[in-house]
Design an enzyme around this catalytic site. Structure first.
Site, short mmCIF file in Angstrom:
data_model
loop_
_atom_site.label_atom_id
_atom_site.label_comp_id
_atom_site.label_asym_id
_atom_site.label_seq_id
_atom_site.Cartn_x
_atom_site.Cartn_y
_atom_site.Cartn_z
N ARG A 130 41.18 68.15 32.55
CA ARG A 130 42.58 68.57 32.37
C ARG A 130 43.59 67.49 32.79
NH1 ARG A 130 40.28 73.58 34.19
NH2 ARG A 130 40.12 75.03 32.43
N LYS A 152 52.11 58.46 23.67
CA LYS A 152 51.49 59.16 22.54
C LYS A 152 50.02 58.78 22.47
CE LYS A 152 55.22 60.01 19.23
NZ LYS A 152 55.68 59.73 17.85
N GLU A 194 55.65 45.98 13.59
CA GLU A 194 56.27 46.86 14.57
C GLU A 194 57.37 46.14 15.35
OE1 GLU A 194 55.92 50.02 14.92
OE2 GLU A 194 53.92 50.63 14.25
N LYS A 235 61.80 50.30 22.86
CA LYS A 235 61.05 51.55 22.81
C LYS A 235 61.20 52.34 24.11
CE LYS A 235 56.78 53.80 21.59
NZ LYS A 235 55.46 53.71 20.93
N GLU A 245 59.85 63.51 21.78
CA GLU A 245 60.24 63.42 20.38
C GLU A 245 60.87 64.71 19.87
OE1 GLU A 245 58.19 62.28 16.18
OE2 GLU A 245 57.64 60.99 17.86
N ARG A 249 63.69 60.03 19.34
CA ARG A 249 62.45 59.27 19.31
C ARG A 249 61.84 59.22 17.91
NH1 ARG A 249 57.33 59.31 23.61
NH2 ARG A 249 56.08 57.83 22.42
N ASN A 253 59.63 56.21 14.07
CA ASN A 253 58.70 56.42 12.96
C ASN A 253 59.22 55.81 11.66
OD1 ASN A 253 56.59 57.95 14.27
ND2 ASN A 253 58.06 59.61 14.44
N HIS A 256 56.84 55.06 8.84
CA HIS A 256 55.56 55.69 9.13
C HIS A 256 55.23 56.86 8.20
CE1 HIS A 256 55.83 53.13 12.61
NE2 HIS A 256 54.71 53.59 13.10
N HIS A 260 51.75 56.18 6.90
CA HIS A 260 50.62 57.04 7.25
C HIS A 260 49.97 57.63 6.01
CE1 HIS A 260 51.88 57.86 11.72
NE2 HIS A 260 51.36 56.65 11.53
N HIS A 274 47.18 49.45 10.09
CA HIS A 274 48.34 50.32 10.38
C HIS A 274 49.65 49.56 10.21
CE1 HIS A 274 50.96 53.24 12.26
NE2 HIS A 274 51.33 52.34 13.15
#
Length: 381
Positions: A130, A152, A194, A235, A245, A249, A253, A256, A260, A274
């Protein structure tokens, strides 16, 4: 926009998130300080290093040596290189290996690798017992400027990119710019996408500097470290204002949603890295913004020209084996519908109001996107 720093001292970027705050340490040779930094943060902790086969051959022993010199016992978990490891099977393997290594809640997971290893190891740390702390040691440019910062973590689903994951902030990021010397030119360029993104979405002066300095960044030296530090600060500032987000935030993206979908369409393979998907996605976002009248065609062309000058793909036809016959606009729309920014089935895009100013645009009419993609697919190579 400030001039690049010229001293050899590490640059430290503070990610101020209260009790989840951490430092990003950037500099040539800072990997040797990893053990001392970890020992100061977590006295008495043991560490499991998660890395891939390629990175292990170059940097695993040096990482272990730094930790052992600081009295930190280590174990190693080596996964296959590439997006194939960022899967349910990859997550199961890492978790079971961490349990077998008897990593406890007061120990550490160290992600030594690029974005795949960072996302995978971070997610495993988030769910193991956990929640176990982890340290990011990013070894690709993309990871140093983007995926290692902000918490993330996650894995891919057959339905799309990063659809299973958790927010789990690292306790430290150590970005040694010397490790980038072992990247292939293609890998470095993919990471550069990026870097360019931060200029395109929120800092026109930085983008102008990149247009003049990209050759120096590729060659290494002060320009490279300055670009990395500027990207990390950009960032970190957004993450500090919107960690989960819920708003701003999402600007990170940019490119993206398109990117993606393209990664999924190519099977998350080395046909499209990527960062390459992000580069094409940024061009598509800029051109779609121009179609909607949000920016001038010249602004969209400026974004495309810079990315192409660096050697990045900027057209769908630049993707190996990617043709209209093999993947159509409807298939890409289906993949984009799995984007995490979709709300109640409505598409949200990050588009441009200017070079250096992005905007979150909700409820984009799907037919406009489909027609736009159909035209791009029909373009001749």
């Amino acid at each position: 926009m400030t001039a690049p720093l010229k001293n050899s001292d590490p640059i430290v970027v503070d990610v101020a998130l209260g009790e989840r705050a951490y430092d990003i340490v950037i500099g040539r040779g800072v990997l040797t300080s990893l053990g001392a930094r970890v020992a100061a943060l977590r006295p008495g902790a043991r560490a499991a290093i998660v890395t891939d086969e390629y990175v292990a051959t170059h940097w695993l022993r040096k990482t272990e040596a730094s930790l052992l010199d600081a009295g930190i016992a280590t174990s190693r978990i080596i996964v296959d290189e590439g997006e194939i490891s960022k899967s349910y099977e990859g997550l199961e393997y890492v978790c079971e290996e961490l349990i077998a290594a008897k990593i406890e809640r007061n120990d550490l997971v160290i992600a030594l690798g690029g974005g795949v290893v960072g996302d995978l190891a971070g997610f495993a740390a988030a769910v193991l017992r956990r929640g176990v702390d982890f340290v990011q040691v990013p070894t690709s440019l993309l990871a140093q400027v983007d995926s290692s910062v902000g918490g993330k973590t996650g894995i891919n689903s057959p339905h799309g990119k990063n659809l299973v994951g958790a927010f789990h902030q690292p306790v430290l990021v150590v970005a040694d710019t010397a490790v980038l010397d072992t990247l292939s030119p293609r890998q470095f360029r993919a990471g550069y996408a990026e870097v360019a993104k931060y200029g395109v979405l929120g800092d026109e002066a930085f983008f102008t500097w990149l247009e003049a300095s990209h050759a120096d960044i590729v060659a290494g030296g002060a320009a490279r470290e300055h670009a990395i530090a500027t990207s990390c600060r950009a960032k970190a500032a957004i993450v500090m204002r919107d960690e989960r987000e819920n708003g701003e935030r999402a600007l990170l993206n940019l490119g993206h949603t398109f990117g993606h979908a393209l990664e999924a369409a190519t099977g998350f393979s080395d046909r499209l890295f990527h960062g390459e998907g992000v580069a094409i996605g940024m061009v598509l976002a800029a051109e779609f913004s121009a179609q909607l009248g949000m920016i001038a065609d010249a602004d969209a062309a400026r974004v495309k020209h810079h990315l192409a000058a660096v050697g990045l793909p900027t057209h769908l036809q630049d993707i190996a084996g990617f043709t209209q016959e093999k993947i159509g606009a409807d298939a890409l729309m289906t993949l984009m519908a799995q984007d995490k920014k979709v709300k109640r089935g409505r598409l949200t895009f990050i588009l441009l109001e200017a070079v250096g100013r992005a905007a979150i645009v909700p409820d984009v009419e799907p037919s406009l996107v489909r027609d736009f993609m159909a035209r791009k697919l029909a373009r001749k190579s």
